[in-house]
Design a protein around this motif. Sequence first.
Motif, PDB file in Angstrom:
ATOM      1  N   GLU A 325     -23.079  -3.546  29.569  1.00 36.53           N
ATOM      2  CA  GLU A 325     -23.744  -2.254  29.795  1.00 36.53           C
ATOM      3  C   GLU A 325     -23.115  -1.489  30.953  1.00 36.53           C
ATOM      4  O   GLU A 325     -23.142  -0.261  30.980  1.00 36.53           O
ATOM      5  CB  GLU A 325     -25.238  -2.491  30.049  1.00 36.53           C
ATOM      6  N   TRP A 329     -19.398   2.192  30.340  1.00 37.76           N
ATOM      7  CA  TRP A 329     -19.295   3.545  30.896  1.00 37.76           C
ATOM      8  C   TRP A 329     -17.864   3.922  31.246  1.00 37.76           C
ATOM      9  O   TRP A 329     -17.576   5.080  31.517  1.00 37.76           O
ATOM     10  CB  TRP A 329     -20.209   3.692  32.113  1.00 37.76           C
ATOM     11  N   PRO A 333     -17.410   7.808  27.675  1.00 34.93           N
ATOM     12  CA  PRO A 333     -17.106   9.219  27.964  1.00 34.93           C
ATOM     13  C   PRO A 333     -15.734   9.673  27.463  1.00 34.93           C
ATOM     14  O   PRO A 333     -15.520  10.870  27.262  1.00 34.93           O
ATOM     15  CB  PRO A 333     -17.172   9.286  29.498  1.00 34.93           C
ATOM     16  N   TYR A 377     -25.263  -2.124  38.725  1.00 32.21           N
ATOM     17  CA  TYR A 377     -25.149  -1.061  37.715  1.00 32.21           C
ATOM     18  C   TYR A 377     -25.196   0.334  38.348  1.00 32.21           C
ATOM     19  O   TYR A 377     -24.323   1.159  38.098  1.00 32.21           O
ATOM     20  CB  TYR A 377     -26.270  -1.228  36.691  1.00 32.21           C
ATOM     21  N   LEU A 381     -21.873   3.004  38.446  1.00 29.59           N
ATOM     22  CA  LEU A 381     -21.890   3.986  37.358  1.00 29.59           C
ATOM     23  C   LEU A 381     -20.900   5.127  37.596  1.00 29.59           C
ATOM     24  O   LEU A 381     -20.116   5.486  36.706  1.00 29.59           O
ATOM     25  CB  LEU A 381     -23.310   4.543  37.183  1.00 29.59           C
ATOM     26  N   GLN A 384     -17.230   4.127  37.245  1.00 36.11           N
ATOM     27  CA  GLN A 384     -16.884   3.873  35.837  1.00 36.11           C
ATOM     28  C   GLN A 384     -16.643   5.189  35.083  1.00 36.11           C
ATOM     29  O   GLN A 384     -15.726   5.282  34.259  1.00 36.11           O
ATOM     30  CB  GLN A 384     -17.997   3.076  35.149  1.00 36.11           C
ATOM     31  N   ILE A 385     -17.457   6.185  35.373  1.00 36.34           N
ATOM     32  CA  ILE A 385     -17.293   7.489  34.711  1.00 36.34           C
ATOM     33  C   ILE A 385     -16.018   8.172  35.187  1.00 36.34           C
ATOM     34  O   ILE A 385     -15.296   8.789  34.389  1.00 36.34           O
ATOM     35  CB  ILE A 385     -18.546   8.378  34.958  1.00 36.34           C
TER      36      ILE A 385
END
Length: 536
Positions: A325, A329, A333, A377, A381, A384-385
């Motif tokens: 999960e 990410w 995208p 997480y 985030l 990761q984006i």
Amino acid sequence: MTSSTQTLPPGAKPLGPPMVGEHVSARTWMAVAAGMLGAFMAVLDIQITNSSLKDILGTLSATQEEGSWISTAYLVAEIIIIPMTALMARVFGMRAYMMGTTALFLVFSTLCGSAWNLPSMIGFRMLQGFTGGALIPMAMTLVMAKLPASKRATGMAIFGLTATLAPSMGPTLGGYLSELYGWPSIFYINWVPGLLLIAGISYGLDREPVKLDQLFNADWLGIAFMALGLGSLTVFLEEGNSKDWFDSAFIVTFAALAIVGLLGWVVTSTMRAQPFVNLGLYGQRNFVAATALSACMGMGLYGSSFLLPLYLGQIAGYSPMQIGEVIMWAGLPQLFIMPFVAKLSIKVDNRILCTFGLLLFGGSCLMNAYMDATTGYDQLLISQIVRAAGQPFVMLTLSNFAMNGIAPKDTPSASSLINMTRNLGGSIGIALLATALSAREHFHSQRLGEAVNSFSSATQLRLDQLTQSFVAKGIDANTASDMALKAVDSIVRREAYVMAYNDGFFLVGAVLIGCIFVLWFSDKVKAPSSGGGGAH
């Protein structure tokens, strides 16, 4: 450059891609899409076993060190077959070769899921790699051979997605499937894309005559040297860290075999009028810059996909599904960003786009170089984006650099070499990072151990607090004192590992940003537009 004309049989169409601006039929797009599905599936299978390795080893009664060969076997076979795809496509034709190798890939995937012990699993994984590895360069070859120049930016954008999405999605998909249906399902799932690929290629490509004479007259000595060199190099890289590198006779032997094989391949290639793959392409400035960058991109792609799951599993205590999960990410995208990059690549100097992508990708790794034991997480985030935003800019433009100015007859060779280099870069990156993690963990443990010792008042205070806490729970004083020491020791080891992971991400980020200097040695390139523009 002069071009020779050739006489074609009545009604035959000339080989090569349609002219710029020519309409591309639905059949051709179907074939290209099927090829991309194959590349995605083959790259996905490199890492899909990682999140399920503990379950696989438990079923097969194997140790962690023995289990490393499950991945190594696939990589060795894949790296050997990639340079051979140009020859195989000439001999059997793209249609027959892709359908045949996919069918065999599905059979060997099923056998992997049914493996009864470790040797059978390693054998089937090697056969899976021999068949699946061919699908990666064939996807790029399809784009160059079947699409007109004006549509190649779109084709390369889809190919770039397969190369960057799959390493991100492999641990995610593997974790979900293993948790829900058991580890054999990670191999059986290949039947879904595999059958779609066979159907798409069967419908989208025309039959071509088989030319077995080219197989019999091939440079088999060069192929043998290539297999020895690349296979031994991959074993050296994959197994070196676990066997203490040059302290192991096993590793020294494979290092020597790699040198002999690679030198033999280069020598035989220069002596043949028609080598099975054209190593002379490395003499072109754009191509050699693109392959160097491709190796570094492989290091970044596979290196970041190696470090983050390890950190999340070891430090944060995440399950395979939770790890998936977080990692997804870095992939999802890209589906929305890649079409935008494809349009930009037609209008903007690709060196500028690639620089922007490397800054984002490298920057995302540097963002991960400041983690602590509570990072999870929510904190990961954004990085990761940012990573997902940067990767498409690099992958698409690298393909444009590599293929710029390549003659149609050398397209399969160029595709094989660029993909081979990326995979090798991944193996080198993981080997470097595994070694760096071990060395830096020892280094940080020693430094922290110097500060956290029994003579330190802060350490003594913490030990007293922990001892009293354990005594309050009904544990006798001696046992409580021992437990306090172990608790402090485990905190020191945990912090040392966190610092080592940070160093690993810093190394990857520094390499990616350093690539920007290599990039600007290449010529200015733009993706061709429908107006016939191209490289400048």
